[in-house]
Design a protein around this motif. Structure first.
Motif, mmCIF file in Angstrom:
data_model
loop_
_atom_site.group_PDB
_atom_site.id
_atom_site.type_symbol
_atom_site.label_atom_id
_atom_site.label_comp_id
_atom_site.label_asym_id
_atom_site.label_seq_id
_atom_site.Cartn_x
_atom_site.Cartn_y
_atom_site.Cartn_z
ATOM 1 N N GLU A 93 0.826 -1.224 0.079
ATOM 2 C CA GLU A 93 -0.156 0.099 -0.092
ATOM 3 C C GLU A 93 0.978 1.373 -0.085
ATOM 4 O OE1 GLU A 93 -3.382 0.594 0.066
ATOM 5 O OE2 GLU A 93 -4.057 -1.460 0.307
ATOM 6 N N PRO A 97 2.146 2.810 -4.781
ATOM 7 C CA PRO A 97 1.713 4.187 -5.235
ATOM 8 C C PRO A 97 2.832 4.978 -5.400
ATOM 9 C CG PRO A 97 0.156 3.463 -3.624
ATOM 10 C CD PRO A 97 1.256 2.371 -3.725
ATOM 11 N N THR A 128 -3.248 5.035 -11.145
ATOM 12 C CA THR A 128 -4.422 4.264 -11.550
ATOM 13 C C THR A 128 -4.171 2.755 -11.482
ATOM 14 O OG1 THR A 128 -5.457 5.942 -12.680
ATOM 15 C CG2 THR A 128 -6.461 3.861 -13.040
ATOM 16 N N ARG A 131 -3.316 1.698 -8.066
ATOM 17 C CA ARG A 131 -4.575 1.290 -7.299
ATOM 18 C C ARG A 131 -5.485 0.187 -7.651
ATOM 19 N NH1 ARG A 131 -4.896 7.117 -8.025
ATOM 20 N NH2 ARG A 131 -6.470 6.812 -9.704
ATOM 21 N N SER A 135 -6.250 -3.268 -5.399
ATOM 22 C CA SER A 135 -7.550 -3.645 -5.155
ATOM 23 C C SER A 135 -7.820 -5.339 -5.354
ATOM 24 C CB SER A 135 -8.724 -3.016 -5.953
ATOM 25 O OG SER A 135 -8.270 -3.405 -7.397
#
Length: 451
Positions: A93, A97, A128, A131, A135
């Motif tokens: 996490e 990014p 994007t 992310r 997920s």
């Protein structure tokens, strides 16, 4: 079941191993290639099998050379689950990014300067993609079997190295494969010793230090002596720091020096938002480390945490001596470049590297004695002293790795050696033969074996 080596074969980066059985495809690790340009260019190649035909991914741990290509795999069409430990998920996490941000920044810089052959220059992946990759994360606890896709059963076991790092045991219809991932060191001051690996039919082992031993010298003493000598000259020390694992270990070492009175009058700053976030993960995962609250408090006592650009820039205005820990660990990007640009030309200052420097990186050039290095498009003279702090590596050396394998009581019918430079991989091959009578094979990129 077939196993194909699609990364970390002949090099230490880009860990990717594809298992195939009855039409199902499981990818163990999905790492980014780092280092020299010929390796980095591999990141841009389409994956060897269509991304949408991969059923699942399993990660040994969160370091970018094991997880960092996930956003690109997603961009190419992968939509399956990505299995990892809870600690690895928390670090991903942070790391993914950040990696996407660096990709976007590099592309923007290339477009401003017109320095790319491509018009416009594009990032390998973007925020994007990162992310979307996050997920897909699914977690499994250590020691708990899970089925990432039909026909495969997997189990994670603690291996030290960093928070969440694990060996991966994969059982299929025709046999089992054990992946060491990156093996930590015995008696690690933060995480403890790696646990024995479960029995497997085929072993895939790292070989980062396959031909080297860690020195017996105390890294705290060496770091302390560099700091004292530099401060006496009125200079500052910058430590290019790997944000996950190494930064936290260095804070532990600096706390020990402070307790012994070795840092009197010296400011310490941790200038890396990612290292700050990774430190919070360390504190949160008490099941992954053995540090009491008092030790954790000592590690961060008096340390300036620079989470924003303004606090980072303020370090340049400070006139008194200071120690700055800043990413990246190989000086390949990040805030540390601003500190190196400022401090390298002054002989009063010092640079301390605390880990492996891959060929082709700015860190490798500095450790190799370069008289100047290119930073932000211009050559900066190197007059500061450059030191290598051995003994803080999070990788087991060949003796520690062999001792761990012996404690694991393995009798594999096949052994594949990966994740090492050619000399290290071949050194471990010889040692595994001499000690265990294993006919280990150093794997080539693209090689395929039957399990």
């Amino acid at each position: 079941m077939h196993l194909t080596f699609l990364g970390a074969a002949g090099t230490v980066t880009g860990s990717r191993f594809l298992l195939e059985q009855d039409g199902r495809r499981l990818l163990v690790d999905c790492g980014l290639f780092q280092g020299i340009k010929s390796l980095r260019r591999r990141n841009w190649r389409p994956f060897e099998v269509p991304a949408e035909e991969i059923d699942a991914v399993v990660l040994t741990h969160a370091h970018i050379d094991h997880s960092g290509w996930l956003p690109r795999l997603v961009r190419e069409g992968f939509t399956g689950p990505v299995w990892c430990t809870p600690g690895t998920a928390d670090l991903c996490e942070i790391l993914l990014p950040d990696s996407a941000h660096l990709q976007e920044e590099d592309a923007a810089t290339a477009n401003r300067r017109g320095s790319s052959r491509h018009h416009p220059a594009l990032p390998l992946f973007d925020a994007t993609d990162a992310r979307r990759a996050l997920s897909l994360l699914r977690t499994a606890a250590f020691g708990t079997a899970f089925e990432p896709t039909a026909g495969f059963s997997c189990t994670f076991n603690p291996v030290g190295h960093i928070i969440g790092a694990a060996t991966v045991h994969v059982a299929g219809a025709t046999g089992s494969v054990g992946f060491t991932g990156d093996v930590g060191r015995p008696d690690d001051p933060l995480l403890g010793s790696p646990e024995p690996m479960p029995a497997c039919d085929h072993l895939v082992t790292e070989s980062t230090y396959g031909d080297r031993r860690h020195p017996a010298t105390d890294p705290a003493e060496l770091l302390g002596s560099v700091i004292r000598a530099t401060v006496e000259k009125g200079g500052s020390v910058v430590v290019p720091t790997f944000a996950v694992g190494r930064a936290q270990l260095l804070l532990h070492v600096l706390a020990e020096l402070r307790d012994k009175g070795g840092l009197e009058g010296v400011d310490v700053a941790l200038d890396s938002p990612m290292a700050i976030a990774a430190s919070e993960v360390l504190v949160a995962h008490r099941d992954h480390h053995h540090l009491p609250d008092s030790t954790l408090q000592r590690m961060f006592h008096g340390v300036q945490l620079c989470g924003d650009p303004d606090s980072s820039r303020a370090l340049a205005r400070r006139e008194r001596p200071q120690v700055i820990l800043s990413a990246s660990g190989m000086a390949s990007g990040g805030r540390v470049l601003h500190h190196l640009e400022r401090l390298l030309p002054d002989e009063r200052n010092a640079v301390v590297f605390s880990g492996y420097q891959a060929a082709g990186t700015r860190g490798a050039s500095l450790v190799g004695g370069a008289g100047e290095v290119k930073i932000f498009g211009r050559y900066v003279p190197v007059r500061a002293s450059v030191h290598v702090l051995d003994g803080l590596s999070a990788h087991a050396d060949y003796a520690e790795l062999c001792d761990w394998l012996e404690r694991s009581d393995l009798t594999p019918s096949g052994v594949s050696i990966v994740h090492g430079e050619p000399a290290g991989a071949d050194g471990l091959r010889r040692r595994l033969h001499d000690r265990f009578d294993w006919d280990a094979v150093v794997r080539d990129h693209g090689e395929r074996v039957r399990i």
